[in-house]
Design a protein around this motif. Structure first.
Motif, short mmCIF file in Angstrom:
data_model
loop_
_atom_site.label_atom_id
_atom_site.label_comp_id
_atom_site.label_asym_id
_atom_site.label_seq_id
_atom_site.Cartn_x
_atom_site.Cartn_y
_atom_site.Cartn_z
N TRP A 173 -8.69 4.54 -5.29
CA TRP A 173 -7.97 5.79 -5.69
C TRP A 173 -8.92 6.81 -6.08
N ASP A 174 -10.01 6.61 -6.77
CA ASP A 174 -10.87 7.84 -7.17
C ASP A 174 -11.62 8.58 -5.98
N GLN A 175 -11.58 7.80 -4.89
CA GLN A 175 -12.20 8.73 -3.73
C GLN A 175 -11.11 9.42 -2.69
N ALA A 176 -9.82 8.43 -2.85
CA ALA A 176 -8.54 9.16 -2.19
C ALA A 176 -8.32 10.55 -2.74
N TYR A 177 -8.35 10.41 -4.08
CA TYR A 177 -7.92 12.00 -4.64
C TYR A 177 -9.26 12.80 -4.95
N PRO A 203 0.88 -1.23 -0.09
CA PRO A 203 -0.09 -0.17 -0.13
C PRO A 203 0.85 1.46 -0.01
N GLU A 204 2.17 1.28 0.51
CA GLU A 204 2.77 2.43 0.52
C GLU A 204 3.11 3.13 -0.87
N LEU A 205 3.06 2.40 -2.03
CA LEU A 205 3.27 2.89 -3.41
C LEU A 205 2.21 3.96 -3.47
N PHE A 206 1.09 3.64 -3.48
CA PHE A 206 -0.03 4.37 -3.72
C PHE A 206 -0.26 5.64 -2.58
N GLN A 207 0.12 5.52 -1.55
CA GLN A 207 0.20 6.53 -0.42
C GLN A 207 1.42 7.23 -0.89
N LYS A 208 2.36 6.97 -1.39
CA LYS A 208 3.49 7.93 -1.88
C LYS A 208 3.17 8.72 -2.91
N ALA A 209 2.34 8.18 -3.70
CA ALA A 209 1.78 8.67 -5.11
C ALA A 209 0.78 9.90 -4.78
N SER A 226 0.61 11.54 -1.80
CA SER A 226 1.10 12.36 -1.17
C SER A 226 1.94 13.39 -1.99
N GLY A 227 1.82 13.33 -3.25
CA GLY A 227 2.47 14.20 -4.25
C GLY A 227 3.79 13.85 -5.09
N ASP A 228 4.31 12.47 -4.52
CA ASP A 228 5.47 12.10 -5.10
C ASP A 228 5.23 11.49 -6.28
N GLY A 245 2.44 5.98 -21.40
CA GLY A 245 1.15 7.02 -21.47
C GLY A 245 0.49 6.71 -20.22
N PHE A 246 0.15 5.74 -19.73
CA PHE A 246 -0.50 5.84 -18.56
C PHE A 246 0.20 6.39 -17.48
N ILE A 247 1.46 6.06 -17.17
CA ILE A 247 2.42 6.62 -16.10
C ILE A 247 2.44 8.19 -16.08
N LYS A 248 2.49 8.79 -17.29
CA LYS A 248 2.19 10.37 -17.68
C LYS A 248 0.90 10.94 -17.19
N ALA A 249 -0.13 10.12 -17.44
CA ALA A 249 -1.42 10.52 -17.21
C ALA A 249 -1.53 10.44 -15.71
N MET A 250 -1.01 9.40 -14.92
CA MET A 250 -1.37 9.57 -13.74
C MET A 250 -0.17 10.38 -12.83
N GLN A 251 0.82 10.88 -13.37
CA GLN A 251 1.74 11.74 -12.75
C GLN A 251 1.04 13.22 -13.16
N ALA A 252 0.16 13.35 -14.07
CA ALA A 252 -0.60 14.87 -14.22
C ALA A 252 -1.71 15.03 -13.44
N LEU A 253 -2.08 14.07 -12.49
CA LEU A 253 -3.26 13.99 -11.83
C LEU A 253 -3.21 15.34 -10.93
N PRO A 254 -4.28 15.94 -10.54
CA PRO A 254 -4.44 17.09 -9.57
C PRO A 254 -3.82 16.64 -8.33
N ALA A 255 -3.42 17.61 -7.56
CA ALA A 255 -2.80 17.26 -6.06
C ALA A 255 -3.96 17.03 -5.08
N SER A 256 -3.92 16.20 -4.27
CA SER A 256 -4.85 15.84 -3.18
C SER A 256 -5.03 16.78 -2.12
#
Length: 431
Positions: free
Chosen positions: A392-396, A213-219, A221-223, A420-431
């Protein structure tokens, strides 16, 4: 947002802008009506309990509650449309966490701390880790309603038995089931890809099993580097392997859960598996009661060999919540209505349709559930889970919903590659 404490704590379709699904209709008291409070909920099979509680409330309250529903597929978008208009509800359904953060920042929600001070049971009668999902910046903005909703792997027991198969316990088992069912001309896994969010559930579990679970929590948090990690790429590779194996058939993007499509595939034996929130049972009980009673199997997501995630982890919705609009003219009536969310009537009614409330006394009523075995399975599963990761769509925040859903859909249907998927997820608005 931390989800790990839930396990320990458990140790123990018309909309407001015009017509209403139940009740008398008209504008919300938040927007100027008098003598009523409007309660807006996600439209699905659980609405029968919400109707029951509104009826109970109206028997004794001078201010009457009116229940309004929005079909599930449209709920968040239409809520966003009405939330700051005269048609806004007084009380509304949400998922806590990121789903209400923008409303808090816009000063639209009423902090419930004064209500809790007047009636401490509004907080003390719920599991703390669940209650705290709707605490933002130290203030309480939601009271738990419905129940905890882990995502489970549901099966058609007859389809698997007829093929000489059992429910998959590992990723290799899952691939074996996919190959065997495909060879028999059966869609291995029902997927309501047209809704997009059911597809997301596969990402949530595979990422958790591979990386923990740490990977998603890291993402979250803005990383943004989390999305391009080796574990993330491994998870994406495994998902592509599943799609390429024909696990979901070829027309999954034209099937929906919200119109009963994917549950019907499972119930009618046209698919063997479906990954879905625990509300699948209530959905099948409503539409296919005989199948729900004897043909529906369920279990946790398969383990992934060599993965960093605990096979006992779960993902899903920690709970649903009711929040109150600051401009409601009847906050005292809203408070009285919210008290029903920890009543014995509430607990028994939710258990009767397969939901699992998160009140502190739920365990003593498990035997009264419509399907005690199912309710106890969920309870024990969540109780033992080292991590309960929020969808994910409720955490963000809601602004991220469409980009997340689009990315997961396009990766599944081949319109996006790994980069392409990685770039899309990196572009998500900050939580």
């Amino acid at each position: 947002m931390k989800r790990r404490t839930l396990a320990a704590a458990l140790g123990l379709a018309a909309v407001m802008a015009g017509t209403t699904a139940c009740g008398s209709g008209g504008s919300s008291s938040a927007g100027g009506g008098s003598g009523t409070i409007h309660v807006l909920v996600y439209g699905d099979a659980s609405n029968k309990v919400e109707k029951q509680l509104v009826d109970t409330f109206n028997k004794t309250s001078k201010v009457k509650a009116v229940l309004d529903t929005i079909p599930g597929a449209d709920y968040q978008a239409k809520l966003n449309t009405v939330i700051n208009t005269p048609q806004a509800p007084d009380v509304f359904f949400n998922w806590g966490g990121g789903s209400i953060q923008p409303y808090v920042k816009s000063d639209l929600l009423l902090p419930l701390d004064d209500m809790i001070a007047a009636d401490p049971a509004l907080k003390s009668n719920f599991l703390p880790s669940v209650f705290n999902t709707a605490v933002i910046d130290g203030k309480s903005y939601g009271i738990p309603m419905r129940g905890t909703q882990p995502v489970l792997l549901f099966t058609n027991k007859k389809v698997l038995a007829d093929a000489g198969l059992s429910a998959p316990k590992t990723w290799d088992d899952l691939l074996g089931v996919v190959r065997a069912l495909k060879a028999k001309g059966i869609t291995p896994i029902a997927l309501g890809g047209g809704d997009q969010w059911p597809t997301l559930m596969w990402y949530e579990y595979v990422f958790d099993r591979v990386a923990g679970p740490e990977l998603f929590q890291k993402a979250l948090s803005g990383d943004r580097s989390a999305w391009e990690s080796e574990d993330a790429k491994k998870a994406l590779g495994m998902l592509k392997q599943l799609v390429d194996a024909g696990a979901f058939g070829s027309n999954f993007d034209s099937v929906k859960f919200t119109d009963g499509g994917s549950p019907a595939l499972l119930a009618k034996g046209k698919a063997g598996l479906e990954l879905m929130g625990s509300w699948e049972y209530a959905t099948q009980r409503d539409a296919n009661p005989d199948f729900a009673k004897s043909g529906l199997g369920y279990g946790n997501f398969p383990a992934i060999a060599g993965g960093k995630g605990d096979p006992a982890d779960v993902v899903g919705n920690t709970n649903n919540f009711y929040s109150v609009l600051k401009k409601s003219r009847h906050p005292e009536a809203a408070a009285a209505f919210l008290k029903l969310m920890y009543s014995e009537e509430f607990v028994k009614a939710q258990l009767a349709i397969g939901n699992l409330p998160t009140t502190t006394n739920t365990e003593q009523f498990l035997a009264t559930a419509d399907n005690p075995e199912y309710s106890k399975y969920q309870y024990d599963l969540v109780k033992a889970a080292p991590s309960f990761q929020l969808s994910w769509d409720q955490a963000y925040p809601p602004a991220a919903n469409a980009p997340i859903h689009t990315a997961v859909q396009q990766f599944f249907n081949g319109k996006l590659d790994v980069d392409g998927f990685i770039k899309a997820m990196q572009a998500l608005p900050a939580s």
